[in-house]
Design an enzyme around this catalytic site. Structure first.
Site, PDB file in Angstrom:
ATOM      1  N   CYS A 140      26.098  94.839  18.104  1.00  0.00           N
ATOM      2  CA  CYS A 140      25.240  93.904  17.375  1.00  0.00           C
ATOM      3  C   CYS A 140      24.284  93.193  18.323  1.00  0.00           C
ATOM      4  CB  CYS A 140      26.089  92.892  16.611  1.00  0.00           C
ATOM      5  SG  CYS A 140      25.081  91.767  15.641  1.00  0.00           S
ATOM      6  N   CYS A 143      23.578  89.570  17.329  1.00  0.00           N
ATOM      7  CA  CYS A 143      24.642  88.598  17.629  1.00  0.00           C
ATOM      8  C   CYS A 143      24.717  88.324  19.124  1.00  0.00           C
ATOM      9  CB  CYS A 143      26.014  89.115  17.203  1.00  0.00           C
ATOM     10  SG  CYS A 143      26.053  90.053  15.705  1.00  0.00           S
ATOM     11  N   ASP A 144      24.584  89.367  19.930  1.00  0.00           N
ATOM     12  CA  ASP A 144      24.940  89.248  21.350  1.00  0.00           C
ATOM     13  C   ASP A 144      23.771  89.364  22.314  1.00  0.00           C
ATOM     14  OD1 ASP A 144      27.608  88.997  20.592  1.00  0.00           O
ATOM     15  OD2 ASP A 144      27.848  91.166  20.469  1.00  0.00           O
TER      16      ASP A 144
END
Ligand code: NDP
Length: 316
Positions: A140, A143-144
């Protein structure tokens, strides 16, 4: 305190566009739906950036914002949204039994399965190890990606997701290596052009990852050119996977008919499954379209099918 098992008219499993669209329709039909969110409340769209292709948002909307909109709309008509994970089902009888978080048993007349799909991994031992310890292997970018600001990273995949994630990372990272196992993309032309027009993305065709280096965090990856058989090393601190998804249907194995990849089967012109009163919608039953709008559309269909089925059974 009562030990009575809760009995619902309509239980929706999963909280992506399919689940919320189903909930909006079911709630407006007075089925008093309950949604069990699953492990990723809001579904895959909470892990994406701008969504520009969902009708009704002329200026686009981020995935997380869109899911909050859908949840608010479902709740406005009385949907109960509960955090939890369905860990077991029993579809033997006319009343469908579902267990949430292994302990809470719920009975429902109609069940709408909208469980979506999960990210795929390469399956390399060091990939799994570093992923599990949070060492810089992730599926992701949204997200990261932030954690890799200012660092060089590699991304595997050649579909629309991979292109989207590569361009996202290119805004944070000085260099993004995009590893494509074939000699061409699978992504739409528009997405390919976006990648090609981003100067700090370097696309390596015919290239596979064979190992991930590093003890506690990614310190590089080993690559193989599957045409020349040449081995290489990329000096990166993050490895992002964008290689597709697996339907989240494991819990329904043995109960609901599915294809060899685990996608749930339904009647040709309906969302009904092989179990009366159980309906499916969204990515868990769709390997072709997989769009937010098609998921939401099928969620609507599942709710309408459930309402009609409940009425025909004299249960609504
Ligand atoms: P896809 O299934 O479309 O693509 C997966 C990619 O991963 C393919 O290029 C595939 O390679 C590659 N891949 C699979 N396994 C491996 C492996 N072991 N090693 C290396 N590469 C591998 O998945 P996406 O998640 O990209 O897209 C899913 C759906 O969502 C699509 O329909 C897409 O159009 C849609 N989507 C739409 C977006 C938008 O419209 N904004 C954004 C994101 C997704 P190969 O080509 O060689 O098979």
């Amino acid at each position: 305190m009562s030990d009575a098992i809760e009995h619902l008219s309509c239980l929706i499993i999963g909280s992506g566009p399919a689940g919320y669209a189903a909930a909006i329709y079911a709630a407006r039909a007075d089925l008093k739906p309950v949604i069990i969110t699953g492990p990723l409340p809001g579904g895959q769209l909470t892990q994406t950036t701008e969504v520009d292709n969902y009708p009704g948002y002329p200026n686009g909307r981020t995935g997380p914002e869109m899911m909050m909109d859908l949840q608010a709309q479902a709740e406005r008509f009385g949907t109960q949204v509960r955090h939890g994970w369905v860990t077991k089902v029993d579809f033997t009888g006319p009343v469908h039994k579902v267990w949430v978080d292994e302990k809470t048993e719920i009975h429902a007349d109609a069940v709408l399965v909208c469980t979506g799909a999960n990210a795929k991994w390469l399956g390399l031992p060091n990939e799994t190890r570093l992923r599990d310890i949070g060492g810089g292997v992730t599926a992701c970018a949204v997200c990261d990606g932030f954690f890799f600001k200012g660092q060089n990273v590699a991304l595997v995949g050649a579909g629309d997701s991979a292109c989207e994630e590569a361009t996202y990372l290119a805004k944070l990272c000085p260099k993004v290596y995009m590893l494509v196992r074939k000699d061409h993309f699978r992504a739409s032309k528009a997405m390919q052009h976006r990648v090609e027009n981003t100067p700090n993305i370097e696309v390596l065709f015919n290239t596979e990852v064979t190992d991930v280096l590093g003890e506690n965090t990614v310190e590089g990856i080993v690559t193989l050119n599957n045409k020349t058989k040449e081995q290489g090393n990329l000096d990166v601190t993050g490895l992002f996977l964008a290689i597709g998804h697996t339907p989240a249907t494991e819990v329904f194995k043995g109960w609901l008919d599915m294809d060899d990849q685990g996608y749930l089967k339904h009647a040709a012109d309906r969302t009904s499954t092989n179990v009366p009163g159980v309906f499916v919608a969204g990515d868990c039953a769709d390997k072709v379209y997989r769009q937010a709008v098609t998921s939401a559309g099928s969620g609507c269909m599942a709710a309408l099918d459930a309402e009609r089925w409940l009425a025909a059974q004299g249960k609504h």
